[in-house]
Scaffold this motif. Structure first.
Motif, PDB file in Angstrom:
ATOM      1  N   THR A   5     149.975  51.618  61.064  1.00 46.22           N
ATOM      2  CA  THR A   5     151.214  51.106  60.497  1.00 46.22           C
ATOM      3  C   THR A   5     151.457  51.703  59.121  1.00 46.22           C
ATOM      4  OG1 THR A   5     150.149  49.224  59.451  1.00 46.22           O
ATOM      5  CG2 THR A   5     150.909  48.926  61.725  1.00 46.22           C
ATOM      6  N   PRO A   6     152.711  51.725  58.661  1.00 44.66           N
ATOM      7  CA  PRO A   6     153.009  52.312  57.361  1.00 44.66           C
ATOM      8  C   PRO A   6     152.229  51.669  56.216  1.00 44.66           C
ATOM      9  CG  PRO A   6     155.030  51.950  58.577  1.00 44.66           C
ATOM     10  CD  PRO A   6     153.918  51.309  59.365  1.00 44.66           C
ATOM     11  N   GLY A   7     151.882  50.407  56.333  1.00 47.67           N
ATOM     12  CA  GLY A   7     151.148  49.740  55.271  1.00 47.67           C
ATOM     13  C   GLY A   7     149.704  50.174  55.151  1.00 47.67           C
ATOM     14  N   ASP A   8     149.189  50.910  56.140  1.00 42.50           N
ATOM     15  CA  ASP A   8     147.800  51.351  56.099  1.00 42.50           C
ATOM     16  C   ASP A   8     147.544  52.365  54.990  1.00 42.50           C
ATOM     17  OD1 ASP A   8     147.019  49.717  58.194  1.00 42.50           O
ATOM     18  OD2 ASP A   8     147.454  51.250  59.695  1.00 42.50           O
ATOM     19  N   LEU A   9     148.529  53.156  54.649  1.00 38.60           N
ATOM     20  CA  LEU A   9     148.397  54.178  53.616  1.00 38.60           C
ATOM     21  C   LEU A   9     149.726  54.318  52.884  1.00 38.60           C
ATOM     22  CD1 LEU A   9     146.680  56.887  55.805  1.00 38.60           C
ATOM     23  CD2 LEU A   9     145.567  55.605  53.999  1.00 38.60           C
ATOM     24  N   ALA A  10     149.670  54.739  51.642  1.00 39.46           N
ATOM     25  CA  ALA A  10     150.908  55.073  50.928  1.00 39.46           C
ATOM     26  C   ALA A  10     151.381  56.407  51.498  1.00 39.46           C
ATOM     27  CB  ALA A  10     150.640  55.188  49.440  1.00 39.46           C
ATOM     28  N   THR A  11     152.614  56.478  51.976  1.00 43.00           N
ATOM     29  CA  THR A  11     153.014  57.666  52.715  1.00 43.00           C
ATOM     30  C   THR A  11     154.432  58.094  52.421  1.00 43.00           C
ATOM     31  OG1 THR A  11     154.067  56.603  54.604  1.00 43.00           O
ATOM     32  CG2 THR A  11     151.685  56.729  54.640  1.00 43.00           C
ATOM     33  N   GLY A  12     154.741  59.298  52.889  1.00 42.76           N
ATOM     34  CA  GLY A  12     156.100  59.795  52.950  1.00 42.76           C
ATOM     35  C   GLY A  12     156.534  59.874  54.404  1.00 42.76           C
ATOM     36  N   THR A  13     155.782  59.226  55.293  1.00 39.61           N
ATOM     37  CA  THR A  13     156.069  59.218  56.719  1.00 39.61           C
ATOM     38  C   THR A  13     156.190  57.771  57.177  1.00 39.61           C
ATOM     39  OG1 THR A  13     155.334  60.061  58.867  1.00 39.61           O
ATOM     40  CG2 THR A  13     153.623  59.279  57.397  1.00 39.61           C
ATOM     41  N   ALA A  14     156.897  57.547  58.245  1.00 43.62           N
ATOM     42  CA  ALA A  14     157.054  56.178  58.745  1.00 43.62           C
ATOM     43  C   ALA A  14     155.812  55.694  59.475  1.00 43.62           C
ATOM     44  CB  ALA A  14     158.262  56.095  59.673  1.00 43.62           C
ATOM     45  N   GLU A  15     155.082  56.599  60.102  1.00 46.74           N
ATOM     46  CA  GLU A  15     153.889  56.237  60.871  1.00 46.74           C
ATOM     47  C   GLU A  15     152.769  57.240  60.596  1.00 46.74           C
ATOM     48  OE1 GLU A  15     153.714  53.755  63.301  1.00 46.74           O
ATOM     49  OE2 GLU A  15     155.818  53.172  63.338  1.00 46.74           O
ATOM     50  N   TRP A  16     151.541  56.799  60.737  1.00 53.25           N
ATOM     51  CA  TRP A  16     150.363  57.667  60.701  1.00 53.25           C
ATOM     52  C   TRP A  16     149.675  57.553  62.054  1.00 53.25           C
ATOM     53  CZ3 TRP A  16     148.933  60.940  56.878  1.00 53.25           C
ATOM     54  CH2 TRP A  16     149.534  60.764  55.634  1.00 53.25           C
ATOM     55  N   TYR A  17     149.060  58.633  62.497  1.00 53.96           N
ATOM     56  CA  TYR A  17     148.339  58.657  63.761  1.00 53.96           C
ATOM     57  C   TYR A  17     146.935  59.185  63.505  1.00 53.96           C
ATOM     58  CZ  TYR A  17     153.091  58.278  65.462  1.00 53.96           C
ATOM     59  OH  TYR A  17     154.374  57.861  65.678  1.00 53.96           O
ATOM     60  N   ARG A  18     145.942  58.503  64.034  1.00 51.50           N
ATOM     61  CA  ARG A  18     144.556  58.930  63.890  1.00 51.50           C
ATOM     62  C   ARG A  18     144.194  59.779  65.106  1.00 51.50           C
ATOM     63  NH1 ARG A  18     141.191  57.328  60.307  1.00 51.50           N
ATOM     64  NH2 ARG A  18     142.272  55.388  59.861  1.00 51.50           N
ATOM     65  N   ASP A  19     143.558  60.913  64.866  1.00 50.12           N
ATOM     66  CA  ASP A  19     143.189  61.823  65.937  1.00 50.12           C
ATOM     67  C   ASP A  19     142.140  61.185  66.847  1.00 50.12           C
ATOM     68  OD1 ASP A  19     143.305  64.704  66.959  1.00 50.12           O
ATOM     69  OD2 ASP A  19     141.157  64.377  66.684  1.00 50.12           O
ATOM     70  N   GLY A  20     142.249  61.443  68.145  1.00 47.67           N
ATOM     71  CA  GLY A  20     141.310  60.885  69.110  1.00 47.67           C
ATOM     72  C   GLY A  20     139.952  61.563  69.105  1.00 47.67           C
ATOM     73  N   LEU A  26     144.093  62.490  60.195  1.00 46.35           N
ATOM     74  CA  LEU A  26     145.343  61.746  60.388  1.00 46.35           C
ATOM     75  C   LEU A  26     146.499  62.717  60.565  1.00 46.35           C
ATOM     76  CD1 LEU A  26     144.956  59.095  57.551  1.00 46.35           C
ATOM     77  CD2 LEU A  26     144.437  58.815  59.980  1.00 46.35           C
ATOM     78  N   TYR A  27     147.548  62.253  61.261  1.00 51.21           N
ATOM     79  CA  TYR A  27     148.772  63.028  61.458  1.00 51.21           C
ATOM     80  C   TYR A  27     149.966  62.240  60.950  1.00 51.21           C
ATOM     81  CZ  TYR A  27     146.052  65.138  65.312  1.00 51.21           C
ATOM     82  OH  TYR A  27     145.100  65.726  66.079  1.00 51.21           O
ATOM     83  N   THR A  28     150.987  62.963  60.534  1.00 53.16           N
ATOM     84  CA  THR A  28     152.275  62.354  60.227  1.00 53.16           C
ATOM     85  C   THR A  28     153.138  62.344  61.486  1.00 53.16           C
ATOM     86  OG1 THR A  28     153.141  64.496  59.555  1.00 53.16           O
ATOM     87  CG2 THR A  28     152.240  63.082  57.807  1.00 53.16           C
ATOM     88  N   ASP A  29     154.324  61.746  61.394  1.00 51.70           N
ATOM     89  CA  ASP A  29     155.233  61.592  62.535  1.00 51.70           C
ATOM     90  C   ASP A  29     155.533  62.888  63.296  1.00 51.70           C
ATOM     91  OD1 ASP A  29     155.703  58.842  62.271  1.00 51.70           O
ATOM     92  OD2 ASP A  29     157.287  59.163  60.813  1.00 51.70           O
ATOM     93  N   GLY A  30     155.773  63.960  62.581  1.00 55.86           N
ATOM     94  CA  GLY A  30     156.216  65.189  63.220  1.00 55.86           C
ATOM     95  C   GLY A  30     155.164  65.871  64.068  1.00 55.86           C
TER      96      GLY A  30
END
Length: 116
Positions: A5-20, A26-30
């Motif tokens: 979720t966006p609250g997990d890290l201070a970001t310039g992206t709406a979502e973060w994704y953790r690599d499997g 971590l990845y940004t939205d794009g």
């Protein structure tokens, strides 16, 4: 990929994704969009696995460049993103169906340059 979720890290992206494969990456939205749209999960897996190489994993900022040749082979290069562009990794890929002629991906927290 695990969605954060966006609250997990201070970001310039709406979502973060953790690599499997590499839970530290971590990845940004794009990036998942690129992987899905252009069939580039193999590229993200390659970058995730190469983070285990001490020389690469220790580099705080990385620039990954994939250059696709006319014969559908490619060259993947990682450098430190500085003016000297010290190469951390370089390899030839015999075949890819990646649809773009080239792409750059930044960081070991992976983002597209357009997301900076």
């Amino acid at each position: 990929m695990t969605k954060l979720t966006p609250g997990d890290l201070a970001t310039g992206t709406a979502e973060w994704y953790r690599d499997g494969l590499n839970r530290h990456m971590l990845y940004t939205d794009g990036v998942p969009y690129l992987a899905e749209k252009d069939g580039a999960y193999w590229l993200l897996d390659k970058i995730a696995c190469l983070q285990l190489e001490p020389k690469i994993g220790a580099e705080e900022f990385q620039v990954w460049r994939l250059q696709v040749m006319d014969n559908r082979s490619a060259r993947l290069v990682c450098d430190d993103g500085n003016a000297t562009d010290a190469v951390l990794h370089s390899e030839d890929i015999d075949f890819t169906d990646f649809p773009l002629d080239d792409i750059a991906i930044w960081g070991n927290v992976i983002l597209l340059p357009s997301e900076h």
